[in-house]
Design a protein around this motif. Structure first.
Motif, short mmCIF file in Angstrom:
data_model
loop_
_atom_site.label_atom_id
_atom_site.label_comp_id
_atom_site.label_asym_id
_atom_site.label_seq_id
_atom_site.Cartn_x
_atom_site.Cartn_y
_atom_site.Cartn_z
N ARG A 1 0.73 -1.22 -0.04
CA ARG A 1 -0.01 -0.09 -0.04
C ARG A 1 0.76 1.28 0.19
O ARG A 1 0.54 1.99 -0.60
CB ARG A 1 -1.07 -0.05 1.13
N GLU B 1 -4.99 9.33 -14.11
CA GLU B 1 -5.88 9.56 -15.21
C GLU B 1 -4.95 9.32 -16.56
O GLU B 1 -5.59 8.82 -17.68
CB GLU B 1 -6.31 10.92 -15.65
N THR C 1 -1.64 3.47 -15.76
CA THR C 1 -2.26 2.33 -14.97
C THR C 1 -1.61 1.84 -14.00
O THR C 1 -0.14 1.49 -14.19
CB THR C 1 -2.47 0.95 -16.07
N SER D 1 -6.04 7.31 2.33
CA SER D 1 -7.25 7.64 1.63
C SER D 1 -8.09 6.50 0.91
O SER D 1 -7.47 5.30 0.58
CB SER D 1 -6.92 8.89 0.66
N ASP D 2 -9.44 6.50 0.84
CA ASP D 2 -10.25 5.54 -0.04
C ASP D 2 -9.69 5.82 -1.37
O ASP D 2 -9.75 4.63 -2.11
CB ASP D 2 -11.44 5.90 0.23
N GLU D 3 -9.38 7.06 -1.74
CA GLU D 3 -9.14 7.36 -3.28
C GLU D 3 -7.91 6.29 -3.68
O GLU D 3 -7.98 5.72 -4.84
CB GLU D 3 -8.36 8.52 -3.38
N ASP E 1 -7.70 3.08 -2.96
CA ASP E 1 -8.07 1.84 -3.29
C ASP E 1 -8.80 1.83 -4.67
O ASP E 1 -8.94 1.03 -5.39
CB ASP E 1 -9.22 1.41 -2.12
N ASP E 2 -9.66 3.01 -4.92
CA ASP E 2 -10.16 3.26 -6.06
C ASP E 2 -9.28 3.05 -7.13
O ASP E 2 -9.52 2.49 -8.25
CB ASP E 2 -11.08 4.59 -6.20
N ILE E 3 -8.05 3.80 -6.95
CA ILE E 3 -7.17 4.08 -8.17
C ILE E 3 -6.65 2.47 -8.31
O ILE E 3 -6.61 2.07 -9.59
CB ILE E 3 -6.11 4.98 -7.63
N ASP F 1 -8.02 -0.41 -7.69
CA ASP F 1 -9.17 -1.22 -8.41
C ASP F 1 -9.23 -0.89 -9.96
O ASP F 1 -9.39 -1.86 -10.67
CB ASP F 1 -10.61 -0.72 -7.77
N HIS F 2 -9.48 0.32 -10.25
CA HIS F 2 -9.28 0.74 -11.52
C HIS F 2 -8.08 0.23 -12.22
O HIS F 2 -8.36 -0.28 -13.47
CB HIS F 2 -9.41 2.18 -11.43
N GLU G 1 -8.47 -3.46 -13.20
CA GLU G 1 -9.21 -3.70 -14.09
C GLU G 1 -8.68 -3.38 -15.62
O GLU G 1 -8.92 -4.44 -16.45
CB GLU G 1 -10.60 -2.93 -14.21
#
Ligand code: TYM
Length: 328
Positions: A59, A73, A76, A293-295, A297-299, A301-302, A305
């Protein structure tokens, strides 16, 4: 557009060697390339790791990539173990590699030297690295000097696979910095700076306290001449500091030598300490915001994918080429 891929192990706290040799060049590349940056946790377990520390460092490394300027953005960012194609292709490439060529890797020799027992993973580490790179049709791999041999092996394995089965893999090139590709230990400047050096004064970590950074630079080994000159052979200590300076300042090393003509080592070290502190302080501030930050984890996850979509396609091509599984 061309594709770049690079990976860093979450095996310890990152050093300014990792930064100057690799990470510092990533943000500028993401504007011009389709970019993949990976946290290679399967590589880290080739030597024993504490499970909680490994989680934390995985992390932490993700947050550090972002703090250094990786923009989700544009790039990856993902964790190797979350994209199963890496382990799968790695197995297939292990069946293309020979034991002899893996035993010849200097990193394997260094890390296994004198040990009574080493893991099989330490030996088969390079085919996993090759899988990382080849899954994305990578054109360019930005790394430090110590990864040259692994890159050469990656090219060989790709060519061998292409000739033997089907021409599916792109042959990647290495990208090495002019300065900063090989940052040396502050205490023994003929040795590479490394995450795992027992002497903590030898290594500047990205997350070192600013006072600590100054102390380490001030106690860096130099020589008794007191003349600032670039001379790898006879003045490895001061030469290493000049390289670090040039790398942080993003200037040619000749300019740094000229600018510091006639200066004492003490003053030069003080200037260098301030330069390093300034850049790392900004990174550290961003890092501590991101880590919790939760951000984050979102990054990730994205990133998983996107990476999974691309890697699965190449894995299927490789399976088809080798005759693995059923036709689909
Ligand atoms: P790792 O985790 O040891 O190091 C990460 C990056 O830092 C560079 N580096 C240095 N550069 C300059 N001076 C130093 N003292 C120094 N120490 C380390 C490394 O060259 C590397 O670029 N096998 C790789 C990780 C990897 C990888 C990949 C890299 C796995 N798969 C695919 C590129 C592409 C490694 O162990 O790096």
């Amino acid at each position: 557009t061309q594709t770049i891929f690079s990976g860093i192990q979450p095996s310890g706290s990152l050093t300014i060697g990792n930064y100057l040799g690799a990470m510092k060049q990533f943000p500028e590349l993401q504007d011009d390339y389709d970019s993949y940056f990976c946290i290679v946790d399967y590589h880290a377990i080739t030597v024993p790791q504490d499970r909680l520390k490994l989680r934390e460092r995985t992390r932490s490394l993700a947050a550090l990539y972002l703090a250094c300027g990786i923009d989700p953005e544009k790039s990856t960012l993902f964790i190797q173990s979350e994209v199963p194609a890496h382990a799968e292709l790695s197995w297939m490439l292990q069946c293309v590699a020979s034991i002899g060529e893996l035993e010849r890797m200097t990193q394997f020799k260094d890390k296994s030297e004198g040990k009574e027992s080493v893991t099989a993973g330490l030996l088969t580490y390079p085919p996993l690295m090759a899988a990382d790179i080849l899954l994305y049709g990578t054109d360019l791999v930005p790394v430090g000097d110590d990864q040259k041999q692994h890159l050469e092996l990656t090219r060989n394995l790709a060519e061998r696979f292409n000739n033997r089965y089907n021409n599916i893999f792109n042959i990647p090139d290495i990208r090495i910095q002019e300065v900063g590709a090989r940052v040396m230990s502050l205490q023994n400047p003929t040795k590479k700076m490394s995450k795992s050096d027992d002497n903590h004064k030898a290594t500047i970590f990205m997350l070192d306290e600013l006072k600590q950074i100054e102390k380490k630079i001030k106690s860096a080994v130099t020589d008794s001449e007191g003349i600032i000159e670039y001379d790898e052979e006879n003045k490895p200590g001061i030469t290493n500091l000049l390289n670090i300076y040039a790398s942080f300042a993003e200037k040619p090393v000749e300019d740094i030598v000229t600018e510091n003509q006639g200066k004492g080592y003490g003053d030069f070290k003080q200037d260098l300490a301030e330069l390093v502190q300034g850049e790392l302080e900004a990174i550290q501030n961003r890092y501590y915001d991101l880590y919790e930050s939760d951000e984050l984890d979102d990054i990730l996850d994205h990133g998983r994918e996107k990476a999974d979509r691309v890697a699965s396609k190449m894995l299927n091509k490789a399976k088809k080429a080798m005759g693995i599984g059923r036709v689909h």
